[in-house]
Design a protein around this motif. Sequence first.
Motif, short mmCIF file in Angstrom:
data_model
loop_
_atom_site.label_atom_id
_atom_site.label_comp_id
_atom_site.label_asym_id
_atom_site.label_seq_id
_atom_site.Cartn_x
_atom_site.Cartn_y
_atom_site.Cartn_z
N GLN A 102 0.86 -1.18 0.00
CA GLN A 102 0.00 0.00 0.00
C GLN A 102 0.89 1.23 0.00
OE1 GLN A 102 -1.66 0.66 4.22
NE2 GLN A 102 -1.05 -1.48 4.20
N TRP A 104 2.21 4.72 1.34
CA TRP A 104 2.19 5.41 2.62
C TRP A 104 2.34 6.91 2.40
CZ3 TRP A 104 0.84 2.45 6.67
CH2 TRP A 104 1.08 1.08 6.61
N PHE A 129 6.00 5.94 -1.90
CA PHE A 129 5.66 6.87 -0.84
C PHE A 129 5.16 8.16 -1.48
CE2 PHE A 129 8.69 3.94 0.89
CZ PHE A 129 8.21 3.67 2.16
N ASP A 168 -6.17 10.08 7.71
CA ASP A 168 -5.41 8.90 7.29
C ASP A 168 -4.64 9.15 5.99
OD1 ASP A 168 -4.64 6.28 7.97
OD2 ASP A 168 -5.91 5.46 6.39
N HIS A 171 1.15 9.07 7.22
CA HIS A 171 1.50 7.94 8.08
C HIS A 171 2.91 8.04 8.64
CE1 HIS A 171 -1.45 6.54 5.00
NE2 HIS A 171 -2.06 6.11 6.08
N SER A 196 5.66 6.88 13.30
CA SER A 196 6.85 6.60 12.50
C SER A 196 7.47 7.91 12.07
CB SER A 196 6.47 5.77 11.26
OG SER A 196 5.89 4.54 11.65
N ALA B 226 7.96 1.91 7.15
CA ALA B 226 6.74 1.31 6.61
C ALA B 226 6.50 -0.06 7.22
CB ALA B 226 6.83 1.21 5.09
N GLU B 229 5.12 0.50 10.58
CA GLU B 229 3.78 1.07 10.43
C GLU B 229 2.78 -0.04 10.13
OE1 GLU B 229 1.34 4.16 10.87
OE2 GLU B 229 3.48 4.12 11.27
N GLN B 230 3.18 -0.94 9.24
CA GLN B 230 2.31 -2.05 8.87
C GLN B 230 2.10 -2.99 10.06
OE1 GLN B 230 2.29 -5.25 5.32
NE2 GLN B 230 3.91 -5.37 6.83
#
Lengths: 251, 251
Positions: A102, A104, A129, A168, A171, A196, B226, B229-230
């Motif tokens: 996915q 970010w 990203f 959202d 991130h 993060s 990431a 984060e995941q």
Amino acid sequence: MSPVRASHTSAPAHASGSGRSSGRDIPPATVARLPIYHRVLTSLEESGVLTVSSDELATSCGVSPAKLRKDLSQLGSYGTRGVGYDVRFLAYQISRELGLMQPWGVVVVGAGNLGQALVAYGGFASRGFQVVGLLDSHPDVIGQVLGSREHPIEVGPVSALDALVEDDRAHIGVIATPADAAQDVCDRLVAAGLRSILNFAPAVLNVPEGVEVRKVDLAVELQILAFHEQRRADEQHPALDPTSLGEAIYA
Amino acid sequence: MSPVRASHTSAPAHASGSGRSSGRDIPPATVARLPIYHRVLTSLEESGVLTVSSDELATSCGVSPAKLRKDLSQLGSYGTRGVGYDVRFLAYQISRELGLMQPWGVVVVGAGNLGQALVAYGGFASRGFQVVGLLDSHPDVIGQVLGSREHPIEVGPVSALDALVEDDRAHIGVIATPADAAQDVCDRLVAAGLRSILNFAPAVLNVPEGVEVRKVDLAVELQILAFHEQRRADEQHPALDPTSLGEAIYA
DNA sequence: TAGATTGTTAATCGATTAACAATC
DNA sequence: TAGATTGTTAATCGATTAACAATC
């Protein structure tokens, strides 16, 4: 069109075991190397290479074959004895493990030299990203349109943080401010809900438990190199140690 | 005026033992932390603080007191039991160990976004490093004057490398090119005689024995973040693992 | 089957931590 | 002397390496 995460269409038939990546609790040292493996594999894939042995891949990644196999075995048994690894499949498994299935959202705080270079660089977008915000506290720069031609972005106020996280969209937070602003920005990022953080400011950040901070520090890297550089100089002139250097030069 | 290296004027009377730093062969993990200690100590010194305990310094540096003391003990016995460390003296010893008693020349290859940001940043000069060259292979940029107002610098051709190293002006090479040019630039740096290289390009570099390469990779850092984060997302929705996500969503 | 290469084991190495004797 | 804090030791932990059994 179902999301990529849900479809294992790219996995060849010899996929072993569970969809959920096996090992759990991957050692930090391994995690830190996975991005390299992933990049090299992606590059091999683009070159049309279908299979690699641990020896070949290790060489391309600058690690030992033993380390590579150990690292990969943490993710599962994705190779084939006597054959090697399916390039495409392994790249897929690593990208899944790294959370690259996915996109970010990244919010950069600090629109100075460094912040501008980061968003213009293209290093973000090229690897999945997306820069969803470039924030600064200085009224003069707010409103300016920076970034690259393909990805222009308007500098916003730091107060835009909460909405970006709330929706959202953001991130990962990137701190690209001077050192004296870093802790304050960090506190805001955490307060907004980010966990993060990538810190480019030469400052030690205090964060609560559960927040992951990575630090990139130009001066630290240069000083480590200076250390080695000096070592080499010392070795070539062992007599010229600091105690006797004065006498040696002015004798 | 004798060179700083030769004069131990800043060392208080309780300086223990040899001028040559004792331990030799400092562990890499320790070397990597010395720049942080040095920066915090310098900052304390500027604040007029004369003495710190390992507990205080460790907190400021974001490490454990045990680790700090272990690290410092590698350099020598520079503390005083029951009292702590003399801030100025310890900063001096670390700077000597790191090779910061002399300015090192840095040559940056690649005058794109990143290279420009690096030389304009000011992060070099502020810590005793001097940008002695900003080189590029593209004729269009050669001759342009970049850098900061205080430290303007003209972009030169890559062919200027050899003279910079030959004249002992450049000691550290920084690669700020796209990935596909990195290995070639690296080869040139090494051929010119440099042994300390900082690589910002997302490429694995092959270097001969004895060359020290440090790598800074934005994409790697982001991908590590990431991953975490995941992980957090997985923990909050344990049922929605990739295997069942499709069904879970479209059920 | 023979050859190749993975995945795993056990040994080694280095880094971290906790505890405390040394000593200011 | 009493209190504080270093420098060092020993234990633990994690990462790396080499070797090889498993197996394609």
